[in-house]
Write a protein that holds these residues in place. Structure first.
Motif, PDB file in Angstrom:
ATOM      1  N   PHE A 175      68.558   1.855  18.976  1.00 46.24           N
ATOM      2  CA  PHE A 175      69.551   1.007  18.299  1.00 46.24           C
ATOM      3  C   PHE A 175      70.594   0.500  19.293  1.00 46.24           C
ATOM      4  O   PHE A 175      71.043  -0.639  19.214  1.00 46.24           O
ATOM      5  N   ASN A 176      70.979   1.358  20.221  1.00 46.57           N
ATOM      6  CA  ASN A 176      71.958   0.946  21.240  1.00 46.57           C
ATOM      7  C   ASN A 176      71.429  -0.221  22.064  1.00 46.57           C
ATOM      8  O   ASN A 176      72.197  -1.093  22.480  1.00 46.57           O
ATOM      9  N   SER A 177      70.116  -0.223  22.313  1.00 44.75           N
ATOM     10  CA  SER A 177      69.520  -1.328  23.073  1.00 44.75           C
ATOM     11  C   SER A 177      69.639  -2.643  22.307  1.00 44.75           C
ATOM     12  O   SER A 177      69.955  -3.687  22.874  1.00 44.75           O
ATOM     13  N   VAL A 178      69.394  -2.588  20.983  1.00 45.76           N
ATOM     14  CA  VAL A 178      69.505  -3.788  20.154  1.00 45.76           C
ATOM     15  C   VAL A 178      70.958  -4.259  20.102  1.00 45.76           C
ATOM     16  O   VAL A 178      71.254  -5.455  20.230  1.00 45.76           O
ATOM     17  N   ILE A 179      71.875  -3.310  19.909  1.00 48.25           N
ATOM     18  CA  ILE A 179      73.306  -3.645  19.874  1.00 48.25           C
ATOM     19  C   ILE A 179      73.727  -4.286  21.188  1.00 48.25           C
ATOM     20  O   ILE A 179      74.451  -5.293  21.213  1.00 48.25           O
ATOM     21  N   ASN A 180      73.258  -3.723  22.292  1.00 47.67           N
ATOM     22  CA  ASN A 180      73.594  -4.258  23.617  1.00 47.67           C
ATOM     23  C   ASN A 180      73.001  -5.653  23.820  1.00 47.67           C
ATOM     24  O   ASN A 180      73.618  -6.516  24.462  1.00 47.67           O
ATOM     25  N   ALA A 181      71.809  -5.887  23.263  1.00 45.97           N
ATOM     26  CA  ALA A 181      71.167  -7.198  23.396  1.00 45.97           C
ATOM     27  C   ALA A 181      72.028  -8.286  22.758  1.00 45.97           C
ATOM     28  O   ALA A 181      72.239  -9.364  23.335  1.00 45.97           O
ATOM     29  N   TYR A 182      72.552  -8.010  21.564  1.00 46.76           N
ATOM     30  CA  TYR A 182      73.420  -8.987  20.901  1.00 46.76           C
ATOM     31  C   TYR A 182      74.770  -9.096  21.597  1.00 46.76           C
ATOM     32  O   TYR A 182      75.367 -10.181  21.683  1.00 46.76           O
ATOM     33  N   ALA A 183      75.284  -7.968  22.089  1.00 45.29           N
ATOM     34  CA  ALA A 183      76.575  -7.973  22.783  1.00 45.29           C
ATOM     35  C   ALA A 183      76.508  -8.826  24.043  1.00 45.29           C
ATOM     36  O   ALA A 183      77.460  -9.547  24.368  1.00 45.29           O
ATOM     37  N   GLN A 184      75.382  -8.782  24.757  1.00 52.07           N
ATOM     38  CA  GLN A 184      75.226  -9.540  26.000  1.00 52.07           C
ATOM     39  C   GLN A 184      75.311 -11.041  25.773  1.00 52.07           C
ATOM     40  O   GLN A 184      75.793 -11.774  26.638  1.00 52.07           O
ATOM     41  N   VAL A 185      74.822 -11.492  24.615  1.00 55.52           N
ATOM     42  CA  VAL A 185      74.833 -12.939  24.350  1.00 55.52           C
ATOM     43  C   VAL A 185      76.048 -13.335  23.517  1.00 55.52           C
ATOM     44  O   VAL A 185      76.122 -14.462  23.009  1.00 55.52           O
ATOM     45  N   GLY A 186      77.014 -12.409  23.348  1.00 57.06           N
ATOM     46  CA  GLY A 186      78.272 -12.721  22.678  1.00 57.06           C
ATOM     47  C   GLY A 186      78.212 -12.765  21.172  1.00 57.06           C
ATOM     48  O   GLY A 186      79.155 -13.241  20.529  1.00 57.06           O
ATOM     49  N   GLN A 187      77.135 -12.254  20.557  1.00 55.51           N
ATOM     50  CA  GLN A 187      77.012 -12.248  19.096  1.00 55.51           C
ATOM     51  C   GLN A 187      77.534 -10.907  18.558  1.00 55.51           C
ATOM     52  O   GLN A 187      76.768 -10.016  18.191  1.00 55.51           O
ATOM     53  N   VAL A 188      78.865 -10.803  18.519  1.00 57.98           N
ATOM     54  CA  VAL A 188      79.499  -9.535  18.147  1.00 57.98           C
ATOM     55  C   VAL A 188      79.193  -9.160  16.706  1.00 57.98           C
ATOM     56  O   VAL A 188      78.939  -7.989  16.393  1.00 57.98           O
ATOM     57  N   SER A 189      79.201 -10.149  15.792  1.00 57.90           N
ATOM     58  CA  SER A 189      78.954  -9.852  14.373  1.00 57.90           C
ATOM     59  C   SER A 189      77.569  -9.247  14.178  1.00 57.90           C
ATOM     60  O   SER A 189      77.389  -8.320  13.370  1.00 57.90           O
ATOM     61  N   GLU A 190      76.566  -9.745  14.936  1.00 59.13           N
ATOM     62  CA  GLU A 190      75.217  -9.189  14.836  1.00 59.13           C
ATOM     63  C   GLU A 190      75.165  -7.773  15.416  1.00 59.13           C
ATOM     64  O   GLU A 190      74.470  -6.903  14.897  1.00 59.13           O
ATOM     65  N   ALA A 191      75.920  -7.561  16.492  1.00 62.20           N
ATOM     66  CA  ALA A 191      75.976  -6.220  17.089  1.00 62.20           C
ATOM     67  C   ALA A 191      76.561  -5.216  16.093  1.00 62.20           C
ATOM     68  O   ALA A 191      76.041  -4.101  15.934  1.00 62.20           O
TER      69      ALA A 191
END
Length: 448
Positions: A178-194
């Motif tokens: 789950f942390n990997s998925v959260i980090n994937a969205y965080a990297q592209v600036g999609q905080v709401s998805e994270a």
């Protein structure tokens, strides 16, 4: 030799026999270590990602020396995985096949990890499919490695797709997945998805850990790169997530506080930046150079030049010496305050401290001369020449400023003097810049 008469000699003999069994077995040379002992050394190299060291150790013995060949080869693949060297891993996999060494699920696992570390999603997927065909299925660790590869490559959509496939295989994702998925969205600036996947993590009865919360908080800080309103929103979010970390009894690190202080600096929120700095002290965390530089920058952006200079002076007397960011922030603050003499003093102070100014440092000092009342073209010209002598090339912003300050005639004279300051390629490079049309421009906005 009875043991009761010579206890010391008997103990020494037992010690030597024990050492012999550990290193060479019941027979053989004492100098020849047991293969399991060398395997431990091989694993140390693998943990470090030292592929060359692992290979050197492997080839120091014949192939027959290594009794469990699958374990040994997998250990070398582990070194390749930790180094993210998929090409070398594929070479060793081919060697395993050609020498008839048994392949198992751990072999494929290391190949997937090597692909993931190398951010090669296609390879990771290919090796996962090969594992499913060869071993009859996949485990959570293998699919988690593919998801991690998608995250590192900045492709959150692919990461979510593979997370869905884990459910199709009836595999329970780990917190790290789950942390990997959260980090994937965080990297592209999609905080709401994270944040959405953080909640989904809790719905799966997995408690978010430090990595989960820090990733979201850091993503909020990174959003400060956009317009002013979003900067404030991002800063508030970052502070909220930091508080959430503390409530969850996860001790924020220096990096956590540094991200938040830097976010506060972007919006000139000096009071909150200082509050977070004090919280670091209460948590017995030692602020690093990034934290101190962010505070200097916060004072500078808040138009508190004297406070920025005072903080920078405190850094000079401490273990942490100011860097180019710290000094440049002070120079910019005095430039904004219309104090060219103080801006120039801090530029010289920077050079005295053996910190090399960059183009931004010189541009800040020259802008102080350009927009002072009255303007100081001679001082600006001296600073400009000093910059050229430091082998720094002016950018378009600085050239526009110099033309506006000096006027076309004086600017042309400065252009002709370049040959005396620069030679060869540097001279031709600058002449090309001067030859381009340079538009007139207003005062640069340092708060961007």
């Amino acid at each position: 030799m009875p043991a009761s008469r010579h206890p010391a000699a008997y103990a020494l003999l037992l010690s030597q026999l024990g050492q012999k069994r550990r290193l060479g077995g019941s027979s053989g040379n004492f100098a020849e270590p047991h293969w399991q002992h060398l395997l431990e050394l091989l694993n140390e190299k693998a943990e470090q990602g030292d592929v060359a060291g692992a290979e050197k150790l492997f080839f120091s013995r014949t192939l027959d020396f290594w009794q469990s060949k699958t374990v040994v080869y997998n250990t070398i693949l582990k070194a390749c995985a930790n180094a993210g060297d998929i090409e070398k891993a594929e070479q060793w996999y081919g060697r395993m096949r050609s020498e008839g060494v048994r392949i198992n699920y751990k072999t494929f696992g290391k190949m997937i990890e090597a692909s993931a570390k190398g951010r090669n999603i296609q390879k990771a997927c290919e090796w996962l499919k090969a594992r499913i065909l060869d071993c009859g299925g996949a485990d959570a660790a293998a699919m988690g490695a593919v998801i991690d590869a998608c995250a590192k490559a900045g492709q959150p959509g692919e990461a979510v797709t593979w997370l869905g496939r884990m459910e199709a295989f009836s595999l329970a994702p780990a917190a790290s997945t789950f942390n990997s998925v959260i980090n994937a969205y965080a990297q592209v600036g999609q905080v709401s998805e994270a944040v959405k996947w953080l909640d989904h993590m809790k719905a799966c009865r997995l408690e978010p850990d430090y990595v989960s919360l820090h990733t979201v908080m850091n993503a909020c800080c990174q959003r400060g790169d956009v317009e002013e309103a979003s900067r404030w929103a991002a800063t508030i979010l970052a502070l909220a997530w930091l508080e959430r970390m503390e409530t969850a009894r996860f001790q924020p690190t220096v990096i956590s506080y540094s991200s938040v202080i830097n976010a506060c600096a972007r919006v000139s929120n000096v009071d909150e930046a200082l509050a977070q700095f004090r919280k670091m002290s209460w948590a017995r965390l030692q602020p690093n150079i990034v934290v101190h530089s962010s505070l200097v920058n916060a004072f500078a952006k808040a138009s508190k030049a004297d406070a920025a200079a005072r903080w920078c002076r405190n850094m000079e007397t401490s273990v942490l010496q100011p860097n180019v960011v710290s000094y440049t922030s002070v120079i910019q603050a005095f430039a904004e305050a219309g104090k060219p003499d103080l801006a120039t003093q801090w530029l010289k102070r920077m050079q005295t401290a053996r910190v090399k100014p960059n183009v931004i440092s010189f541009t800040a000092a020259i802008s102080a001369c350009a927009y002072a009342a009255p303007a100081k073209p001679r001082l600006a010209t001296d600073l400009f020449r000093n910059m050229l002598e430091s082998h720094l090339h002016p950018d378009r912003v600085l050239l526009r400023m110099m033309r506006r300050l000096l006027g076309d005639r004086e600017f042309s004279t400065l252009q002709s003097d370049i040959n005396y300051l620069q030679d060869g390629e540097e001279s031709r490079h600058l002449q090309k810049k001067f030859a381009r049309p340079v538009e007139r421009a207003g005062r640069p906005n340092w708060k961007r």
